[in-house]
Design a protein around this motif. Structure first.
Motif, PDB file in Angstrom:
ATOM      1  N   ARG A 128       0.887  -1.297  -0.209  1.00  0.00           N
ATOM      2  CA  ARG A 128       0.382  -0.416  -0.210  1.00  0.00           C
ATOM      3  C   ARG A 128       0.675   1.370  -0.242  1.00  0.00           C
ATOM      4  NH1 ARG A 128      -5.284  -0.543  -0.669  1.00  0.00           N
ATOM      5  NH2 ARG A 128      -6.228  -3.222  -0.368  1.00  0.00           N
ATOM      6  N   LEU A 129       2.359   1.782   0.789  1.00  0.00           N
ATOM      7  CA  LEU A 129       3.379   2.439   0.708  1.00  0.00           C
ATOM      8  C   LEU A 129       4.286   2.250   0.657  1.00  0.00           C
ATOM      9  CD1 LEU A 129       1.152   4.256   4.270  1.00  0.00           C
ATOM     10  CD2 LEU A 129       0.262   4.990   1.613  1.00  0.00           C
ATOM     11  N   SER A 130       5.299   2.982   0.237  1.00  0.00           N
ATOM     12  CA  SER A 130       5.825   2.688  -0.476  1.00  0.00           C
ATOM     13  C   SER A 130       7.103   4.179  -0.886  1.00  0.00           C
ATOM     14  CB  SER A 130       6.036   1.744  -1.519  1.00  0.00           C
ATOM     15  OG  SER A 130       7.347   1.604  -2.649  1.00  0.00           O
ATOM     16  N   ALA A 131       8.735   3.793  -1.294  1.00  0.00           N
ATOM     17  CA  ALA A 131       8.715   4.932  -1.442  1.00  0.00           C
ATOM     18  C   ALA A 131       8.956   5.782  -2.672  1.00  0.00           C
ATOM     19  CB  ALA A 131      10.487   5.092  -1.532  1.00  0.00           C
ATOM     20  N   PHE A 132       8.160   3.936  -3.935  1.00  0.00           N
ATOM     21  CA  PHE A 132       7.592   3.321  -5.070  1.00  0.00           C
ATOM     22  C   PHE A 132       6.229   4.595  -5.162  1.00  0.00           C
ATOM     23  CE2 PHE A 132       5.572   2.289  -9.526  1.00  0.00           C
ATOM     24  CZ  PHE A 132       6.949   1.787  -9.989  1.00  0.00           C
ATOM     25  N   CYS A 133       6.206   5.726  -6.115  1.00  0.00           N
ATOM     26  CA  CYS A 133       5.139   6.626  -6.511  1.00  0.00           C
ATOM     27  C   CYS A 133       3.444   5.718  -7.192  1.00  0.00           C
ATOM     28  CB  CYS A 133       5.025   7.551  -7.176  1.00  0.00           C
ATOM     29  SG  CYS A 133       3.652   8.578  -7.268  1.00  0.00           S
ATOM     30  N   ILE A 146       9.061  -4.641 -10.965  1.00  0.00           N
ATOM     31  CA  ILE A 146       9.063  -3.608 -10.239  1.00  0.00           C
ATOM     32  C   ILE A 146       8.761  -2.853  -9.312  1.00  0.00           C
ATOM     33  CG2 ILE A 146       7.229  -1.573 -11.038  1.00  0.00           C
ATOM     34  CD1 ILE A 146      10.122  -1.586 -12.822  1.00  0.00           C
ATOM     35  N   ALA A 147       8.196  -4.541  -8.801  1.00  0.00           N
ATOM     36  CA  ALA A 147       7.552  -5.311  -7.064  1.00  0.00           C
ATOM     37  C   ALA A 147       8.679  -4.583  -6.586  1.00  0.00           C
ATOM     38  CB  ALA A 147       6.130  -5.966  -7.224  1.00  0.00           C
ATOM     39  N   ARG A 148       9.531  -5.364  -6.932  1.00  0.00           N
ATOM     40  CA  ARG A 148      10.391  -6.012  -5.829  1.00  0.00           C
ATOM     41  C   ARG A 148      11.638  -4.990  -5.805  1.00  0.00           C
ATOM     42  NH1 ARG A 148      14.305  -9.748  -8.350  1.00  0.00           N
ATOM     43  NH2 ARG A 148      16.158  -8.817  -8.091  1.00  0.00           N
ATOM     44  N   LEU A 149      11.420  -3.655  -6.263  1.00  0.00           N
ATOM     45  CA  LEU A 149      12.027  -2.342  -6.800  1.00  0.00           C
ATOM     46  C   LEU A 149      11.554  -1.257  -5.467  1.00  0.00           C
ATOM     47  CD1 LEU A 149      14.115  -0.197  -7.360  1.00  0.00           C
ATOM     48  CD2 LEU A 149      12.008   0.722  -9.118  1.00  0.00           C
ATOM     49  N   GLY A 150      10.205  -1.565  -5.916  1.00  0.00           N
ATOM     50  CA  GLY A 150       9.669  -0.846  -4.947  1.00  0.00           C
ATOM     51  C   GLY A 150       8.965  -1.638  -3.667  1.00  0.00           C
ATOM     52  N   ARG A 151       9.396  -2.418  -3.203  1.00  0.00           N
ATOM     53  CA  ARG A 151       8.998  -2.757  -2.122  1.00  0.00           C
ATOM     54  C   ARG A 151      10.202  -3.024  -1.038  1.00  0.00           C
ATOM     55  NH1 ARG A 151       7.280  -8.066  -4.090  1.00  0.00           N
ATOM     56  NH2 ARG A 151       9.572  -8.477  -3.635  1.00  0.00           N
ATOM     57  N   ARG A 197      13.636   0.349   0.336  1.00  0.00           N
ATOM     58  CA  ARG A 197      12.461   1.085   1.260  1.00  0.00           C
ATOM     59  C   ARG A 197      14.317   1.659   1.988  1.00  0.00           C
ATOM     60  NH1 ARG A 197       9.807  -1.717   5.026  1.00  0.00           N
ATOM     61  NH2 ARG A 197       8.797  -3.186   3.361  1.00  0.00           N
ATOM     62  N   ALA A 198      14.705   1.879   1.955  1.00  0.00           N
ATOM     63  CA  ALA A 198      15.969   2.298   2.330  1.00  0.00           C
ATOM     64  C   ALA A 198      15.783   4.341   1.523  1.00  0.00           C
ATOM     65  CB  ALA A 198      17.393   2.260   2.213  1.00  0.00           C
ATOM     66  N   THR A 199      15.134   4.194   0.341  1.00  0.00           N
ATOM     67  CA  THR A 199      14.798   4.896   0.556  1.00  0.00           C
ATOM     68  C   THR A 199      13.721   6.063   0.945  1.00  0.00           C
ATOM     69  OG1 THR A 199      15.796   4.816  -1.623  1.00  0.00           O
ATOM     70  CG2 THR A 199      13.792   6.359  -2.503  1.00  0.00           C
ATOM     71  N   ARG A 232      12.617  10.539   6.671  1.00  0.00           N
ATOM     72  CA  ARG A 232      13.573  12.483   7.683  1.00  0.00           C
ATOM     73  C   ARG A 232      14.022  12.953   7.438  1.00  0.00           C
ATOM     74  NH1 ARG A 232      16.931   6.922   7.906  1.00  0.00           N
ATOM     75  NH2 ARG A 232      17.815   7.705   6.319  1.00  0.00           N
ATOM     76  N   ILE A 233      14.362  13.008   5.866  1.00  0.00           N
ATOM     77  CA  ILE A 233      14.864  15.072   4.897  1.00  0.00           C
ATOM     78  C   ILE A 233      12.871  15.626   5.348  1.00  0.00           C
ATOM     79  CG2 ILE A 233      14.631  15.847   2.575  1.00  0.00           C
ATOM     80  CD1 ILE A 233      16.573  13.349   2.210  1.00  0.00           C
TER      81      ILE A 233
END
Length: 429
Positions: free
Chosen positions: A313-318, A407-412, A416-418, A424-425
Motif C-alpha cells: 500500500r505504501l512505499s517510496a515508489f509513487c 518493479i514490485a521488487r524495486l518498490g517493495r 525501503r532505504a529510500t 528523515r528529510i
C-alpha cells in the motif's frame, strides 16, 4: 472468462473491495477513523490524545488539507476531526458529514487539547495507533489500524483487550479481503472482455460519477497548484493533454481539501483518479459506448491493483506510476488495441517513469499524476507505432508479468532505504 470460473467471482469481489468512496486523502482519513473509533470506545471527549504512526503514514498525512476542517492540515487536524465529528461506521467517509458548527468545534478542540504525534516503532509501512484518555485519566481507549486503511487490528478500553487480530506480517490474513494473487494480466484481460457489466456496474458508475465531478471542480476552481489548468493553457486541448490535465486537476482539488468524495484504487484516491479520469476523457473523445468505458475501467483498475499487490500500500515508489501504466492499458483498449497493446503499454510506461518517488501527499502529486498518465499514453502509442522496450532494457524483463515483478521488487525492497531517507528529510532530521 465464464461465470463458473472461480476467478470470475474473485475478480468481481476485488473490485468491490478496492473501489470504495473516500472523503479526503486516505492516510489522514485513516487517522480520523482510528480516532473516531477510539472516541466511541472511550465514551467521552478525550482530554489527551496520542497518535503513533509509521513513517509512511506521517509522510502522507503531514502536508495535506483535511476536508471539513476549514483548511486545517496534518495528523493533529485529522485526529481532532475524527474525535469531534467522526462516524467510524462510515469507514473512509468518516468525516464526510460535518456541520458548520462542528468545523468550528474541531478548531477549538485542536487549540485546547494536547495532541502528540510520534514515530511508531514498527516494522510495518502502514501502522497507526491512537490512544485517548478522559480528563480524569481513569478511562482510556486504544485503536490500532495496520496493513490497510480500514483494518482495525486492536481495540482496548481501560486496558481491557476488546479486539486483537494479527497483522498480515504477523501471519494474519486481512479479514474479508480476496487473495490478490489470483490476478494476472492474461486473466484480467479475459475478465474485462467477458464480464457481465451488470456485475460490476454499480462500483464503476460510482467511480465515473465521483471522479468526474472532482476533476470538473478541479478545473473550475482554484485548487493547489492548478496543474490541470496550467497544462491546458500551455499545451492546448488535445485529448492526450486533456487526459493528463483532468487527472491532475482532480488530484489538486483532493490534496487541497475539496469536499467531494473520490472512488479510490489500492487504498489511494490519487490512484483511483489516475486509473479512471483519463479513460473518461478518452471515451468522450472517441465516442466510446458505455460498455466500452466500463470494460476499459475494469481493465485499468485491476491492472493497477495487480501491480500494487507486489509493492504494498505504501512505499517510496509513487503509486501514480502503476496507475498511469494501468490507464495506458485501458486507453489502448478504448483505441481499438488488443491484449498485446495493453501489456506493452504497461511495460513501456513502467520503464519510462519507474524512478518516480513518493514524498507524501501534497499538491505536487498532481504533477506526478500528469506525467504518469502521459507515460501510460506514450507506452501505448509506442507499441501501436511499432516501438517498444525489450527485456534487458533496465528493469524491463521478457514478459509483462516478469516486468511487473521486477518493479514490485524495486518498490517493495529496493526503495525501503529510500523511503526512510525521504521521511528523515521531510521531518527535518
Amino acid at each position: 472468462m465464464e461465470r463458473e470460473d472461480e476467478r470470475y467471482a474473485q475478480y468481481c469481489a476485488i473490485l468491490e473491495e478496492e473501489l470504495v468512496a473516500a472523503m479526503g486523502c486516505t492516510e489522514p482519513i485513516a487517522i480520523a477513523l482510528a480516532a473516531a473509533r477510539a472516541r466511541e470506545l472511550l465514551g467521552a471527549v478525550p482530554a489527551c490524545v496520542e497518535v503513533a504512526a509509521s513513517g509512511s503514514i506521517i509522510k502522507n498525512a503531514k502536508s495535506v488539507v483535511v476536508p471539513h476542517t476549514g483548511g486545517l492540515k496534518g495528523i493533529e487536524a485529522a485526529a481532532a476531526a475524527g474525535i469531534v465529528a467522526g462516524h467510524a461506521d462510515r469507514a473512509l467517509e468518516v468525516i464526510a458529514n460535518v456541520s458548520s458548527s462542528e468545523v468550528e468545534a474541531i478548531a477549538v478542540y485542536l487549540a485546547d487539547t494536547p495532541i502528540s504525534v510520534s514515530y511508531a516503532e514498527t516494522d510495518l509501512d502502514f501502522d497507526i495507533v491512537v490512544r485517548l484518555a478522559d480528563a480524569s485519566g481513569a478511562h482510556t481507549s486504544l485503536v490500532r489500524i495496520a496493513d490497510f486503511h480500514t483494518n482495525i487490528v486492536r481495540e482496548e478500553r481501560d486496558g481491557e483487550l476488546i479486539r486483537d487480530v494479527p497483522t498480515v506480517s504477523e501471519g494474519g490474513v486481512a479479514e474479508g479481503l480476496t487473495d490478490r494473487s489470483v490476478l494476472s494480466m492474461e486473466g484480467i484481460w479475459d475478465f474485462a472482455m467477458t464480464v457481465d457489466i451488470d456485475d460490476v456496474r454499480e462500483v464503476l458508475d460510482q467511480q465515473i460519477s465521483y471522479n468526474t465531478a472532482i476533476f470538473e471542480e478541479g478545473l473550475a476552481g482554484n485548487w493547489g497548484a492548478n496543474i490541470g489548468s496550467v497544462m491546458l493553457g500551455a499545451y492546448g486541448n488535445d485529448v492526450k493533454v486533456r487526459a493528463c490535465a483532468c487527472a491532475a486537476a482532480a488530484s489538486d482539488a483532493r490534496m487541497s481539501g475539496c469536499e467531494l468524495p473520490v472512488v479510490i484504487n489500492s487504498g489511494s484516491g490519487n490512484q483511483g483518479i489516475t486509473v479512471s479520469v483519463p479513460l473518461v476523457v478518452y471515451a468522450r473523445h472517441l465516442g466510446s459506448t458505455d460498455e466500452q468505458l466500463h470494460r476499459a475501467l475494469v481493465l485499468s483498475n485491476l491492472v493497477a491493483i495487480h501491480q500494487k499487490t507486489g509493492i504494498g500500500r505504501l512505499s517510496a515508489f509513487c503509486g501514480a506510476v502503476c496507475a498511469g501504466a494501468a490507464a495506458g492499458a485501458g486507453i489502448a483498449y478504448l483505441d481499438g488495441g488488443g491484449y498485446k497493446d495493453a501489456c506493452h503499454a504497461v511495460v513501456n510506461a513502467l520503464s519510462i517513469v519507474a524512478g518516480m518517488v513518493c514524498d507524501g501527499a501534497k499538491p505536487s502529486c498532481a504533477g506526478k499524476i500528469a506525467f504518469a498518465v502521459n507515460a501510460g499514453i506514450l507506452g501505448y502509442v509506442m507499441y501501436r507505432d511499432g516501438q517498444q522496450f525489450y527485456g534487458g532494457d533496465g528493469l524491463v524483463k521478457k514478459g509483462v508479468e516478469n516486468t511487473i515483478d521486477s518493479i514490485a521488487r524495486l518498490g517493495r525492497d529496493g526503495m525501503r532505504a529510500t523511503n526512510e531517507e525521504i521521511i528523515r528529510i521531510m521531518l527535518g532530521s
